[in-house]
Design a protein around this motif. Structure first.
Motif, PDB file in Angstrom:
ATOM      1  N   SER A  13      -2.886   7.583 -18.446  1.00  0.00           N
ATOM      2  CA  SER A  13      -2.809   7.074 -19.809  1.00  0.00           C
ATOM      3  C   SER A  13      -2.914   8.274 -20.720  1.00  0.00           C
ATOM      4  O   SER A  13      -3.903   8.994 -20.684  1.00  0.00           O
ATOM      5  N   VAL A  14      -1.877   8.496 -21.540  1.00  0.00           N
ATOM      6  CA  VAL A  14      -1.806   9.763 -22.257  1.00  0.00           C
ATOM      7  C   VAL A  14      -1.535   9.544 -23.734  1.00  0.00           C
ATOM      8  O   VAL A  14      -0.653   8.779 -24.118  1.00  0.00           O
ATOM      9  N   ASP A  15      -2.292  10.193 -24.568  1.00  0.00           N
ATOM     10  CA  ASP A  15      -2.106  10.159 -26.009  1.00  0.00           C
ATOM     11  C   ASP A  15      -1.178  11.292 -26.426  1.00  0.00           C
ATOM     12  O   ASP A  15      -1.116  12.322 -25.752  1.00  0.00           O
ATOM     13  N   PRO A  16      -0.444  11.153 -27.546  1.00  0.00           N
ATOM     14  CA  PRO A  16       0.455  12.224 -27.981  1.00  0.00           C
ATOM     15  C   PRO A  16      -0.229  13.562 -28.167  1.00  0.00           C
ATOM     16  O   PRO A  16       0.390  14.613 -28.040  1.00  0.00           O
ATOM     17  N   SER A  17      -1.540  13.578 -28.468  1.00  0.00           N
ATOM     18  CA  SER A  17      -2.225  14.850 -28.662  1.00  0.00           C
ATOM     19  C   SER A  17      -2.312  15.659 -27.378  1.00  0.00           C
ATOM     20  O   SER A  17      -2.592  16.852 -27.400  1.00  0.00           O
ATOM     21  N   ASP A  18      -2.065  14.997 -26.220  1.00  0.00           N
ATOM     22  CA  ASP A  18      -2.139  15.681 -24.928  1.00  0.00           C
ATOM     23  C   ASP A  18      -0.768  16.138 -24.449  1.00  0.00           C
ATOM     24  O   ASP A  18      -0.578  16.383 -23.257  1.00  0.00           O
ATOM     25  N   ALA A  19       0.189  16.262 -25.366  1.00  0.00           N
ATOM     26  CA  ALA A  19       1.572  16.552 -24.970  1.00  0.00           C
ATOM     27  C   ALA A  19       1.700  17.834 -24.170  1.00  0.00           C
ATOM     28  O   ALA A  19       2.386  17.884 -23.150  1.00  0.00           O
ATOM     29  N   ALA A  20       1.038  18.884 -24.621  1.00  0.00           N
ATOM     30  CA  ALA A  20       1.178  20.172 -23.935  1.00  0.00           C
ATOM     31  C   ALA A  20       0.670  20.083 -22.504  1.00  0.00           C
ATOM     32  O   ALA A  20       1.261  20.635 -21.573  1.00  0.00           O
ATOM     33  N   ARG A  21      -0.455  19.390 -22.301  1.00  0.00           N
ATOM     34  CA  ARG A  21      -1.011  19.263 -20.967  1.00  0.00           C
ATOM     35  C   ARG A  21      -0.131  18.408 -20.068  1.00  0.00           C
ATOM     36  O   ARG A  21      -0.043  18.630 -18.851  1.00  0.00           O
ATOM     37  N   LEU A  22       0.548  17.435 -20.657  1.00  0.00           N
ATOM     38  CA  LEU A  22       1.316  16.490 -19.854  1.00  0.00           C
ATOM     39  C   LEU A  22       2.614  17.074 -19.327  1.00  0.00           C
ATOM     40  O   LEU A  22       3.062  16.708 -18.242  1.00  0.00           O
ATOM     41  N   ASP A  23       3.233  17.985 -20.087  1.00  0.00           N
ATOM     42  CA  ASP A  23       4.571  18.466 -19.738  1.00  0.00           C
ATOM     43  C   ASP A  23       4.636  18.878 -18.279  1.00  0.00           C
ATOM     44  O   ASP A  23       3.866  19.688 -17.788  1.00  0.00           O
ATOM     45  N   GLY A  24       5.600  18.286 -17.576  1.00  0.00           N
ATOM     46  CA  GLY A  24       5.829  18.641 -16.184  1.00  0.00           C
ATOM     47  C   GLY A  24       4.897  17.974 -15.199  1.00  0.00           C
ATOM     48  O   GLY A  24       4.963  18.251 -14.008  1.00  0.00           O
ATOM     49  N   THR A  25       4.008  17.064 -15.647  1.00  0.00           N
ATOM     50  CA  THR A  25       3.032  16.485 -14.721  1.00  0.00           C
ATOM     51  C   THR A  25       3.265  15.007 -14.454  1.00  0.00           C
ATOM     52  O   THR A  25       2.528  14.404 -13.690  1.00  0.00           O
ATOM     53  N   LEU A  26       4.253  14.390 -15.071  1.00  0.00           N
ATOM     54  CA  LEU A  26       4.483  12.964 -14.873  1.00  0.00           C
ATOM     55  C   LEU A  26       4.961  12.697 -13.447  1.00  0.00           C
ATOM     56  O   LEU A  26       5.884  13.343 -12.962  1.00  0.00           O
ATOM     57  N   ASP A  27       4.345  11.738 -12.806  1.00  0.00           N
ATOM     58  CA  ASP A  27       4.674  11.400 -11.420  1.00  0.00           C
ATOM     59  C   ASP A  27       5.786  10.352 -11.418  1.00  0.00           C
ATOM     60  O   ASP A  27       5.552   9.175 -11.173  1.00  0.00           O
ATOM     61  N   ARG A  28       7.014  10.779 -11.671  1.00  0.00           N
ATOM     62  CA  ARG A  28       8.132   9.843 -11.769  1.00  0.00           C
ATOM     63  C   ARG A  28       8.555   9.292 -10.406  1.00  0.00           C
ATOM     64  O   ARG A  28       9.232   8.275 -10.327  1.00  0.00           O
TER      65      ARG A  28
ATOM     66  N   MET B 270      10.890  12.383 -27.059  1.00  0.00           N
ATOM     67  CA  MET B 270      11.675  13.586 -26.802  1.00  0.00           C
ATOM     68  C   MET B 270      10.995  14.475 -25.760  1.00  0.00           C
ATOM     69  O   MET B 270      11.654  15.090 -24.926  1.00  0.00           O
ATOM     70  N   GLN B 271       9.672  14.524 -25.788  1.00  0.00           N
ATOM     71  CA  GLN B 271       8.936  15.370 -24.848  1.00  0.00           C
ATOM     72  C   GLN B 271       8.889  14.782 -23.440  1.00  0.00           C
ATOM     73  O   GLN B 271       9.107  15.472 -22.450  1.00  0.00           O
ATOM     74  N   ALA B 272       8.596  13.479 -23.349  1.00  0.00           N
ATOM     75  CA  ALA B 272       8.332  12.868 -22.048  1.00  0.00           C
ATOM     76  C   ALA B 272       9.533  12.151 -21.445  1.00  0.00           C
ATOM     77  O   ALA B 272       9.575  11.933 -20.245  1.00  0.00           O
ATOM     78  N   LEU B 273      10.520  11.763 -22.289  1.00  0.00           N
ATOM     79  CA  LEU B 273      11.679  11.002 -21.824  1.00  0.00           C
ATOM     80  C   LEU B 273      11.238   9.825 -20.947  1.00  0.00           C
ATOM     81  O   LEU B 273      11.526   9.769 -19.749  1.00  0.00           O
ATOM     82  N   PRO B 274      10.527   8.863 -21.547  1.00  0.00           N
ATOM     83  CA  PRO B 274      10.020   7.727 -20.765  1.00  0.00           C
ATOM     84  C   PRO B 274      11.154   6.877 -20.196  1.00  0.00           C
ATOM     85  O   PRO B 274      12.298   6.962 -20.646  1.00  0.00           O
TER      86      PRO B 274
END
Length: 330
Positions: free
Chosen positions: A3-18, A62-66
């Motif tokens: 569960s990720v808030d927009p403020s955590d964008a930098a940390r999230l990049d590249g870590t989504l388990d698609r 744009m960052q996460a491309l859900p």
């Protein structure tokens, strides 16, 4: 699950388990709505992202491309309709299905939701089971499209997706982007006019039950071919079409003719274009020579091949080319 808030964008990049979880972006300015949906989606195995404003939604998408976006229609500042329009206008996010969440049940609002780019809507108060059911339908289509694209991309194919309703180029591989810029001088979301015209002709051909033809764009001895691969997503208004592109170079063919018939490089080029059915004037324009110069080259080609006419020269050359390069398209 995440569960990720927009403020955590930098940390999230590249870590989504698609690979193991679809990514859902919930956009709503009411914390209670976010909480109810977040818990239901998280328990169902989704990776949940949240945004509480239109501006944050655009940045997050744009960052996460859900894989899907649940979008509140009425928010202060930028409302959901404008968010949807901007997402659909951007090549990176135009393919993401948007499900509107709205407490406005009047027909005009529901129509506005669909016209701005939504594929579906749910009414408030939100019923998590209904949301999950609607999401499942649209995610299945999105998942199929993503798998097809990834498979083609992995094998190095240049592919694009074009929306037939408005001709928008919705998705492309990096190789496809480079080829379209080189051959057509266009960039997404604009589909080259010749490609769009060909697609529309293909759809008419298939409506009659006939096989669609390929498109070929020639640039000297190189050509770019387009083949209609399959329809993806909804079939309304013509649907979205996956098009496979392939660049073919006949440079090796020209070199083979030069060696086989002991021609100079320029004589081999002239013979190549004769095989292609070009006139001396056409060949001159292509090679930057006068028709008279082309005529002199061609006379020497006749002597070396032992023939007297263009037809005989083309026939002999084609026969030899087919032996050495069976895939050649004359």
């Amino acid at each position: 699950m995440n569960s990720v808030d927009p403020s955590d964008a930098a940390r999230l990049d590249g870590t989504l388990d698609r690979a193991n979880s679809d990514v859902v972006l919930i956009v709503d300015d009411v914390p209670d709505n976010l909480s109810v949906l977040h818990d239901a989606l998280d328990e169902s195995g989704y990776t949940v992202l949240i945004a509480t404003s239109g501006e944050a939604a655009l940045m997050r998408a744009m960052q996460a491309l859900p894989d899907v976006i649940l979008l509140d229609a009425m928010m202060p500042g930028m409302d959901g309709f404008e968010v949807a329009r901007r997402l659909k206008a951007a090549p990176q996010t135009t393919h993401i299905p948007i499900i509107f969440m709205t407490g406005l049940t009047e027909t005009e609002y529901l129509v506005a939701a669909l016209e701005s780019g939504g594929v579906d809507y749910v009414t408030k108060p939100i019923k998590p089971k209904e949301v999950l059911a609607r999401m499942g339908v649209h995610l299945a289509g999105a998942r199929e499209r993503r798998q097809t694209r990834n498979a083609l991309d992995a094998f190095g194919y240049a592919t694009i997706t074009v929306r037939a309703a408005d001709g928008c180029l919705m998705w492309q591989t990096p190789l496809a982007r480079d080829l379209l810029e080189r051959y057509c001088g266009t960039q997404a979301p604009n589909t080259p006019p010749e490609v769009l015209g060909w697609l529309q002709a293909c759809l008419q051909t298939m409506a009659r039950g006939d096989e669609p033809a390929k498109l070929s764009l020639e640039r000297g001895p190189k050509r770019l071919t387009f083949r209609l691969h399959q329809q993806i997503g909804d079939s309304d208004a013509g649907g979205d079409w996956l098009i496979v592109m392939r660049e073919v170079s006949d440079t090796a063919v020209i070199e083979a003719m030069s060696l086989s018939f002991k021609l100079t490089a320029r004589e081999a080029e002239v013979l190549y274009w004769v095989v292609k059915g070009k006139t001396n004037k056409d060949i001159g324009d292509i090679l930057g020579s006068s028709p008279m110069t082309v005529k002199k080259h061609l006379e020497r080609v006749f002597v070396k091949l032992g023939v007297e006419t263009r037809t005989a020269a083309a026939g002999m050359a084609m026969s030899r080319i087919r032996q050495l390069h069976p895939q050649f398209e004359g």
